[in-house]
Scaffold this motif. Structure first.
Motif, PDB file in Angstrom:
ATOM      1  N   VAL A   1       0.819  -1.221   0.000  1.00 14.94           N
ATOM      2  CA  VAL A   1       0.000   0.000   0.000  1.00 14.94           C
ATOM      3  C   VAL A   1       0.852   1.269   0.000  1.00 14.94           C
ATOM      4  N   ARG A   2       2.055   1.204   0.590  1.00 14.64           N
ATOM      5  CA  ARG A   2       2.871   2.424   0.696  1.00 14.64           C
ATOM      6  C   ARG A   2       4.225   2.232   0.018  1.00 14.64           C
ATOM      7  N   PRO A   3       4.656   3.182  -0.790  1.00 15.15           N
ATOM      8  CA  PRO A   3       5.996   3.087  -1.395  1.00 15.15           C
ATOM      9  C   PRO A   3       7.098   2.992  -0.341  1.00 15.15           C
ATOM     10  N   GLU A   4       6.857   3.586   0.843  1.00 13.30           N
ATOM     11  CA  GLU A   4       7.881   3.565   1.902  1.00 13.30           C
ATOM     12  C   GLU A   4       8.092   2.163   2.459  1.00 13.30           C
ATOM     13  N   GLU A   5       7.253   1.219   2.031  1.00  9.31           N
ATOM     14  CA  GLU A   5       7.429  -0.164   2.489  1.00  9.31           C
ATOM     15  C   GLU A   5       8.402  -0.936   1.595  1.00  9.31           C
ATOM     16  N   ILE A   6       8.921  -0.255   0.571  1.00 10.63           N
ATOM     17  CA  ILE A   6       9.855  -0.887  -0.377  1.00 10.63           C
ATOM     18  C   ILE A   6      11.268  -0.389  -0.101  1.00 10.63           C
ATOM     19  N   VAL A   7      12.162  -1.348   0.161  1.00 10.05           N
ATOM     20  CA  VAL A   7      13.568  -1.035   0.441  1.00 10.05           C
ATOM     21  C   VAL A   7      14.420  -1.613  -0.683  1.00 10.05           C
ATOM     22  N   PHE A   8      15.300  -0.821  -1.251  1.00 14.48           N
ATOM     23  CA  PHE A   8      16.218  -1.335  -2.273  1.00 14.48           C
ATOM     24  C   PHE A   8      17.555  -1.707  -1.632  1.00 14.48           C
ATOM     25  N   GLY A   9      18.228  -2.664  -2.239  1.00 16.94           N
ATOM     26  CA  GLY A   9      19.539  -3.065  -1.716  1.00 16.94           C
ATOM     27  C   GLY A   9      20.297  -3.876  -2.743  1.00 16.94           C
ATOM     28  N   GLN A  10      21.453  -4.373  -2.311  1.00 12.04           N
ATOM     29  CA  GLN A  10      22.356  -5.039  -3.254  1.00 12.04           C
ATOM     30  C   GLN A  10      21.725  -6.287  -3.870  1.00 12.04           C
ATOM     31  N   ASN A  11      21.139  -7.106  -3.039  1.00 16.01           N
ATOM     32  CA  ASN A  11      20.489  -8.349  -3.491  1.00 16.01           C
ATOM     33  C   ASN A  11      19.635  -8.853  -2.335  1.00 16.01           C
ATOM     34  N   MET A  12      18.857  -9.896  -2.587  1.00 13.79           N
ATOM     35  CA  MET A  12      17.966 -10.382  -1.529  1.00 13.79           C
ATOM     36  C   MET A  12      18.765 -10.875  -0.325  1.00 13.79           C
TER      37      MET A  12
ATOM     38  N   ASP B   1       4.740 -10.145   6.900  1.00 12.10           N
ATOM     39  CA  ASP B   1       5.386  -8.971   7.489  1.00 12.10           C
ATOM     40  C   ASP B   1       6.506  -8.462   6.600  1.00 12.10           C
ATOM     41  N   PHE B   2       7.222  -9.409   5.985  1.00 13.01           N
ATOM     42  CA  PHE B   2       8.342  -9.059   5.108  1.00 13.01           C
ATOM     43  C   PHE B   2       8.333  -9.986   3.901  1.00 13.01           C
ATOM     44  N   LEU B   3       8.892  -9.501   2.804  1.00 12.19           N
ATOM     45  CA  LEU B   3       9.023 -10.347   1.610  1.00 12.19           C
ATOM     46  C   LEU B   3      10.241  -9.847   0.841  1.00 12.19           C
ATOM     47  N   GLY B   4      11.043 -10.788   0.369  1.00  7.48           N
ATOM     48  CA  GLY B   4      12.244 -10.403  -0.382  1.00  7.48           C
ATOM     49  C   GLY B   4      12.158 -10.886  -1.817  1.00  7.48           C
ATOM     50  N   CYS B   5      12.686 -10.080  -2.738  1.00  6.42           N
ATOM     51  CA  CYS B   5      12.796 -10.556  -4.123  1.00  6.42           C
ATOM     52  C   CYS B   5      13.990  -9.873  -4.787  1.00  6.42           C
ATOM     53  N   SER B   6      14.264 -10.288  -6.001  1.00  8.94           N
ATOM     54  CA  SER B   6      15.478  -9.849  -6.690  1.00  8.94           C
ATOM     55  C   SER B   6      15.137  -9.557  -8.143  1.00  8.94           C
ATOM     56  N   ALA B   7      15.428  -8.340  -8.602  1.00 12.12           N
ATOM     57  CA  ALA B   7      14.986  -7.942  -9.947  1.00 12.12           C
ATOM     58  C   ALA B   7      15.644  -8.762 -11.054  1.00 12.12           C
ATOM     59  N   TYR B   8      16.857  -9.270 -10.818  1.00 11.23           N
ATOM     60  CA  TYR B   8      17.527 -10.001 -11.917  1.00 11.23           C
ATOM     61  C   TYR B   8      16.873 -11.350 -12.184  1.00 11.23           C
ATOM     62  N   LYS B   9      15.953 -11.771 -11.329  1.00 11.79           N
ATOM     63  CA  LYS B   9      15.218 -13.011 -11.585  1.00 11.79           C
ATOM     64  C   LYS B   9      13.941 -12.726 -12.375  1.00 11.79           C
TER      65      LYS B   9
END
Ligand SMILES: Cc1ncc(COP(=O)(O)O)c(C=O)c1O
Length: 417
Positions: A90-101, A227-235
Motif C-alpha cells: 500500500v505504501r511506497p515507503e514499504e519498499i527497500v532497495f539493496g544489493q540483493n535479496m 510482514d516481510f518479503l524479499g525478491c530480486s529484480a535479476y530473476k
C-alpha cells in the motif's frame, strides 16, 4: 489489443523475443535456449537502455541542489511507487532497495535478533534457498533462540500446512518460508501459512522469500498479509538489485545497523550506503515492460505469464511422462499440478551426472543448471547432495513451446546414448 493465441500476451513469441537482445545468440551453430532463468533471467533492450541512459545523463548522488541529483531522487521515488504496485504494497515507503535479496535479509536478521531472547523460537524450512535459512539460523545462534525446521514432504517436495502447525507456539518469533522453490518449483500455500501463524503464534513475524516466485506469478503482500518479503529484480528480467518489502510499522520500529548521519525514517534508514541508481532506473524500465504485457496492469501481466508458463509446464510433463529412460523428476509430476508449481524442474538421469547432462546440453546451446542452487536442504533431503545435485530446467515467459520440445528431445537422446 487481442492477446496472441499462443502466448496469451498482447504480443507474439517473435515480437516478445525480439525485445531481448541475448535471445538471438548462437552456440556451436545452435540458437541458444535459455533455461537458466531461476539463476537469472534475460533482460529486455529497454532495461539495458534505461541503465545506460541513467549513467549517460542522470548519474549523481541523492540530495544535491542540481538537475542530475534531482532526477536521481525522482527516479528512486518513482521506482519505489511502481515496485510497491508490483508487489501489492500500500505504501511506497514499504519498499527497500539493496544489493540483493541475501544482503537485505542479513540486514533484517541483524535487526530482528536484537528483539529475540534465549528460549524464543524461529521456524525455517528445508525447501528454502539458504538465503532464507542462514540469516535466521545465524541470528538465532547469536540470540540463543531455538531453530525449528518445517520439513517438506519427500514424495512430492511440497510444504504442507499440517506439518507447520505443530512447530508453532507462543514462543515463535519468526517463520521464514519460500513463496516458490527455486529448485523443484513447488508453491506452498503462503496465505494459509500466514493465517496459521497469526492464529497460533501471536508474537511471530513472517518473512517470505519470493525471489523465485516473482517472475512466474503475481505477488500480493497485502492479500498474503506477510510482514516481510524479499525478491530480486535479476530473476524477473531486471538488473541485479534486491528488493525488500516490510510492513511500515516494522520498518519504523526495528533498530537496524546504520551510519549516524543517515535518516531514522523508512525506507531510507534501511538503505545503507549509496544505491545502484542505474539498476533502480533499469527496474523502472523492467516494470514498464510488464505493464505493456498487462496492457497497463502489472497484476494482469503476471496472471497472463502464469497461464502461459503453465502451458509450458503441462507440455513438458506430458512429454516426459511418455518415458525418457532413466529420467527422474523430483517434485510435483502431474499435469494437473501445473498451478501448484512454477515452470522449474529438477531432474536426474541415471546414465549421467548432472554436470555431464549440463555440459552435453550446453554444447548444443541449451543452458541448464546443475548442482544444489543453494537449496541445500532439498538436495540433502532427497539424497543427492553427494551426487552432484540435480539438473534444473527453468522455463520463463520468453521460452517457446519448441524449446520445451527441443530440451526433451536432447534429454531423450542423451538417455538413450
Ligand atoms: C529462491 C531464492 N532465494 C534467494 C536467492 C538469493 O537471491 P540474491 O541473489 O538476490 O541474493 C535466490 C538466488 O538464486 C533464490 O533463487
Amino acid at each position: 489489443m487481442t492477446p496472441s493465441a499462443t502466448t496469451g500476451l498482447p504480443v507474439s513469441h517473435e515480437q516478445l523475443r525480439a525485445r531481448f537482445p541475448s535471445l538471438s545468440q548462437e552456440v556451436n551453430g545452435h540458437r541458444a535456449v535459455f533455461l537458466d532463468g531461476p539463476g537469472g533471467t534475460q533482460t529486455p533492450r529497454s532495461v539495458i537502455d534505461a541503465m545506460a541512459a541513467y549513467l549517460g545523463r542522470d548519474n549523481a548522488n541523492l540530495g544535491g541542489a542540481f538537475a542530475t541529483s534531482v532526477r536521481t531522487v525522482e527516479t528512486v521515488a518513482a521506482a519505489r511507487r511502481e515496485m510497491a504496485e508490483f508487489l501489492g504494497a500500500v505504501r511506497p515507503e514499504e519498499i527497500v532497495f539493496g544489493q540483493n535479496m541475501t544482503s537485505l535479509t542479513f540486514t533484517l536478521s541483524h535487526a530482528l535478533r536484537r528483539t529475540w531472547r534465549a528460549g524464543d523460537e524461529i521456524v525455517v524450512t528445508s525447501l528454502d534457498h539458504d538465503a532464507n535459512v542462514a540469516p535466521w539460523t545465524l541470528a538465532s545462534e547469536d540470540a540463543g533462540a531455538t531453530v525449528r525446521t518445517w520439513e517438506f514432504r519427500r514424495e512430492d517436495c511440497t510444504l504442507r500446512l499440517e506439518d507447520l502447525e505443530p512447530l508453532l507456539n507462543e514462543r515463535t518469533r519468526l517463520v521464514a518460508f519460500t513463496h516458490g522453490s527455486n529448485i523443484v518449483g513447488s508453491i506452498p500455500d503462503a496465505t494459509g501459512a500466514v493465517r496459521m501463524v497469526r492464529a497460533k503464534s501471536p508474537y511471530a513475524l513472517v518473512f517470505i522469500d519470493a525471489v523465485h516466485y516473482t517472475p512466474h506469478n503475481a505477488v500480493d503482500v497485502e492479500a498474503i498479509d506477510c510482514d516481510f518479503l524479499g525478491c530480486s529484480a535479476y530473476k524477473f528480467c531486471g538488473p541485479h538489485l534486491g528488493v525488500l518489502y516490510g510492513k511500515y510499522q516494522h520498518l519504523e520500529d526495528l533498530q537496524n545497523y546504520k551510519v549516524r548521519a543517515s535518516t531514522n525514517v523508512p525506507p531510507g534508514k534501511w538503505e545503507t550506503g549509496t544505491q545502484s541508481f542505474e539498476s533502480i532506473a533499469g527496474l523502472r524500465a523492467c516494470l514498464a515492460y510488464y505493464r505493456e504485457l498487462g496492457e497497463g496492469n502489472l497484476h494482469q501481466a503476471m496472471e497472463r505469464i502464469k497461464d502461459y508458463e503453465a502451458s509450458l509446464s503441462g507440455r513438458f510433463l506430458e512429454q516426459i511422462s511418455d518415458g525418457v529412460p532413466g529420467l527422474h523428476l523430483h517434485g510435483l509430476r502431474q499435469v494437473g499440478d501445473v498451478n501448484r508449481r512454477t515452470p522449474t524442474f529438477a531432474i536426474t538421469l541415471e546414465s549421467h551426472t548432472p554436470r555431464e547432462v549440463a555440459e552435453q546440453l550446453g554444447r548444443q546451446g541449451i543452458f541448464v543448471g546443475d548442482g544444489h542452487y543453494y537449496a541445500i536442504g532439498v538436495v540433502d533431503r532427497i539424497g543427492l547432495a553427494d551426487k552432484g545435485g540435480v539438473v534444473r530446467l527453468g522455463f520463463a515467459h520468453y521460452t517457446t513451446p519448441d524449446e520445451v520440445d527441443l530440451v526433451v528431445e536432447a534429454l531423450r537422446k542423451l538417455a538413450n546414448a
